[in-house]
Design a protein around this motif. Sequence first.
Motif, PDB file in Angstrom:
ATOM      1  N   THR A 682     -37.480  -8.060  -2.921  1.00 12.45           N
ATOM      2  CA  THR A 682     -36.612  -8.748  -1.963  1.00 12.45           C
ATOM      3  C   THR A 682     -36.825 -10.252  -1.999  1.00 12.45           C
ATOM      4  O   THR A 682     -35.878 -11.044  -1.994  1.00 12.45           O
ATOM      5  CB  THR A 682     -36.880  -8.214  -0.539  1.00 12.45           C
ATOM      6  N   GLY A 702     -26.940  -8.986   7.149  1.00  7.92           N
ATOM      7  CA  GLY A 702     -27.937  -8.693   6.131  1.00  7.92           C
ATOM      8  C   GLY A 702     -29.345  -8.733   6.684  1.00  7.92           C
ATOM      9  O   GLY A 702     -29.612  -9.278   7.762  1.00  7.92           O
ATOM     10  N   THR A 703     -30.259  -8.165   5.911  1.00 13.06           N
ATOM     11  CA  THR A 703     -31.665  -8.154   6.299  1.00 13.06           C
ATOM     12  C   THR A 703     -32.305  -9.492   5.987  1.00 13.06           C
ATOM     13  O   THR A 703     -31.954 -10.148   5.009  1.00 13.06           O
ATOM     14  CB  THR A 703     -32.426  -7.043   5.545  1.00 13.06           C
ATOM     15  N   GLU A 704     -33.281  -9.875   6.771  1.00 11.80           N
ATOM     16  CA  GLU A 704     -34.036 -11.101   6.535  1.00 11.80           C
ATOM     17  C   GLU A 704     -34.892 -10.942   5.274  1.00 11.80           C
ATOM     18  O   GLU A 704     -35.032  -9.858   4.719  1.00 11.80           O
ATOM     19  CB  GLU A 704     -34.944 -11.390   7.735  1.00 11.80           C
ATOM     20  N   ASP A 706     -34.774 -12.535   2.123  1.00 10.61           N
ATOM     21  CA  ASP A 706     -34.353 -12.945   0.786  1.00 10.61           C
ATOM     22  C   ASP A 706     -33.637 -14.290   0.862  1.00 10.61           C
ATOM     23  O   ASP A 706     -33.481 -14.890   1.934  1.00 10.61           O
ATOM     24  CB  ASP A 706     -33.482 -11.874   0.124  1.00 10.61           C
ATOM     25  N   ALA A 709     -30.493 -14.485   3.155  1.00 14.42           N
ATOM     26  CA  ALA A 709     -30.739 -14.364   4.594  1.00 14.42           C
ATOM     27  C   ALA A 709     -30.921 -15.740   5.224  1.00 14.42           C
ATOM     28  O   ALA A 709     -30.373 -16.029   6.304  1.00 14.42           O
ATOM     29  CB  ALA A 709     -31.963 -13.491   4.838  1.00 14.42           C
ATOM     30  N   GLU A 710     -31.684 -16.587   4.557  1.00 13.81           N
ATOM     31  CA  GLU A 710     -31.890 -17.948   5.073  1.00 13.81           C
ATOM     32  C   GLU A 710     -30.578 -18.723   5.089  1.00 13.81           C
ATOM     33  O   GLU A 710     -30.298 -19.471   6.027  1.00 13.81           O
ATOM     34  CB  GLU A 710     -32.920 -18.670   4.212  1.00 13.81           C
ATOM     35  N   ARG A 713     -28.278 -17.499   7.940  1.00 21.28           N
ATOM     36  CA  ARG A 713     -28.740 -17.982   9.248  1.00 21.28           C
ATOM     37  C   ARG A 713     -28.522 -19.489   9.387  1.00 21.28           C
ATOM     38  O   ARG A 713     -28.043 -19.971  10.421  1.00 21.28           O
ATOM     39  CB  ARG A 713     -30.224 -17.645   9.406  1.00 21.28           C
ATOM     40  N   THR A 720     -28.363 -12.081  10.649  1.00 22.18           N
ATOM     41  CA  THR A 720     -29.468 -11.463   9.924  1.00 22.18           C
ATOM     42  C   THR A 720     -30.308 -10.648  10.902  1.00 22.18           C
ATOM     43  O   THR A 720     -30.425 -10.978  12.087  1.00 22.18           O
ATOM     44  CB  THR A 720     -30.365 -12.527   9.254  1.00 22.18           C
TER      45      THR A 720
END
Length: 878
Positions: A682, A702-704, A706, A709-710, A713, A720
Amino acid sequence: MPFEPSVSIVIVNLNGLRHLDECFKSIQRLDYPKDKIEVVLVDNGSKDGSVEFVREKYRWVKLIRNTKNEGFAKPSNDGARAASGEYVAFLNNDMKVHKRWLAELVRSIEVNQATCAGSVILNWNGELLDFAGGSLTFYGMGFQDHFHEPIKELEPLFTQDKDLFFACGGAMLVDRKIFLEIGGFDEDFFAYFEDADLGWRMNTLGYRVVLSAKSRVNHKHHSTGSTFARERMRYLYFRNSLYTVYKNSSDEMLNKAFWPTLLMNNALIFKESGLNEEDYDLRISSGDFIHQEAHITHLGASHLAAQNAFVRNLRVMTEKRAYIQQNRKMDDDKIAAFFTDPFACVGADAYAYHALKYDLIHLFGIDQAFHHPFKRKVLLVTADQTGKKMAGPAIRYFEFAKAISKTCDVTLASYGMEGLEDTRFKTVQYTFEMEDKLCQAAVEADVILLQGFILDNTRSFPDIAKQKYLIFDLYDPFVIENIEALKDQPLTHRRGNAAYSLKALLKQLRLGDFFVAANIVQRDYWMGMLTSVNRISPEAYDISNNFSKMINLVPFGIADEEPVHARDVLRGVWPGINKEDFILIWGGGVWNWFDPISLIKAVKILSEERSDIKLFFLGVKRPNPTTPEIRMLNDAVALAKELDLYDRHVFFNFDWVDYNDRQNYLLEADAGVSFHFDTVETHFSFRTRILDYLWANLPIIGTEGDYFAELIREKEMGVTVGFQAVDEIAQAIRKLADDKAFYARCKEHIAQVAEDYRWSKVSKPIVDFCQNPVHLRDLTFHIAELESGEREEVREIDRLPSVGRPARRGSVQQMLYEIEQRQIELQKSIRRVSHDGRDANERLAELQTWSYMMNDRFNKFKGIANPFKFLKRLFRRR
């Protein structure tokens, strides 16, 4: 009356007894008046009984005997001078002519009012093309068009006769009187390229040369030439190429093309000599060579001898040149049109040689002289399948091909037997078992871009690729990815794969001239790896102090064109999905490192509150049939069924959507989703599916953890959530579905960010490198210079000032020189030993990988071969 001139067929023979019977029998079967055919055999001192065989079995053949091998040019001329026919046909002794061979040659000369006609030459079994036209490079090297390509695919090209630059001397017909008047084959050539020289000369003097499309022969390729040493062949190739260019070029073309040819030959002589330039550089060494001899390789010496032969015969060549230029009838523009690819890679397949060639093309304006805009040839190689249905790697290389083809000649090689045709670039297909087309494309390329295990899974391709500028695409950190992907496999298999993957990666890091990463996190990772293999050197730093000339960022991209909705595919079409639903789209495969489970559980929560939330998996069956079954996909389908969501709130497309149809699905969705686990994969990943969401202007959940994700956000492009955070996912879906203002802001921000990921922008570092490549692998900082963690530079002895004369024997100065020279030789020995040690380590790693794999296979076989288990299975079936 039909045009049926008398023809003398001239055959040159050197120890070709095994060919003659079949050749003569095919001539006897010709559909041409027998009383108008004469056959002349010129024997070059054969020792295999050829002469005796002809005298005994084919007494009707006129025989000319030479006491030694006189090559091809002079014996052919001797045969033409001794012939009685109005026309002379030249035929190799390893040819088998078709029944209409001669009749079609005569017809083509009559119909086209030509002086010379050449045959279509096939290989011995008639499946591959040997010759149907060719050309020369600006430095005089000849090549055949479509050489050894399947004739079935090429037949549409040969339905009509066409003009030729030259006919192949192995199967051609020419007006005998004109042939002798203009000098015939140049006897100074001995053999090779004399037919190309003749064709160029004939065209220049105003005589037409054509291909007779229906005249066919079969050929045993290089059956005589293969008996000669490589160095002697090279000598003839390079000497005769100089003769050809010097004699036939106009003054303007000569000034632009000939002097660069000499410079290139000098560079090649030194490159293949085995000498080291540093030995003669006072800044590096002041060693005294007075008592030493320099030895060069025979290959290097053959080029030196070729150039010397040209200088020695310069007066004779100048006289021949004067005759051609004084009688010139065809201007440069028409001659230049015959040079179909003056910059082709023919002859020496050495990157230093071709690097110089490209510099000289621009410096001397050679491309202008030939009216042929110079473009570098770039080969893109993907181990994925291109076509209507494409996964990430294939899409990436397809889009690279489109972007690079704007400034370069591009060939896209994809795995499998079916490919995607595109008018902007060439395409070839290959498999690891059938790599001929891949190898041919590699030979023709200047720059090669590839990714993954292609070098390790092919046999001949790597040796060709190493001579080119190499770009390695590192957007997929496959060593880490494979550890995650195979975590369910036996440990021995995982160890073997990890060793194999690391070996492949280290090879790429050592061989590459340029590397691309998907994001800054990956770049930092690869910089560390490059440091570990000594690629971060002072010389590379001097070229680019941020190393962007060695490694740069090239993420996945999105199309420059906006997506257009062409047809309804989901809303009111897909069973269970209504027009008013809020559709979440999972745009890509379901790999084991992804977390569709938490998402499906969140949809279950929402399904108990509302009926409008629908989750659609865009495509779960990858187009590459070699892709193994994915455990996570099976788990996701099973969970959807278990929770009673399958085909009610969660939908799976068990096919793979066509690349040019995917926008219809994306544009009908409301949000894109991507969820993964907290793994090292990831951290270094670059989720390509996110780019499709940007292209379709879809807010993202999406999931934090990777790269994206940044970005999501920071730029407010969606929401995220934490790892495996089911409630957070449910809440994020509610927010996008119900908060219209937030949803609108996300779409606005996505539109802005998307502009930075257009393929035309993200491909720029690769495009720039292809136009101005650099061989940075030559600047590797050798580990042999290190010992105990410190640089082991041999201490330079203070040199005495030079007095302009050799040091006196026995003097302190001479002794210091000798000591220093021994130190230099010791350094070289250390480097060689280090290189050998590295090779030994690589072989040990290969052996370890093989051992792991064999152990795993043995364990599987042991389970199958166990007799008790076998009996149990047998009785169970009954």
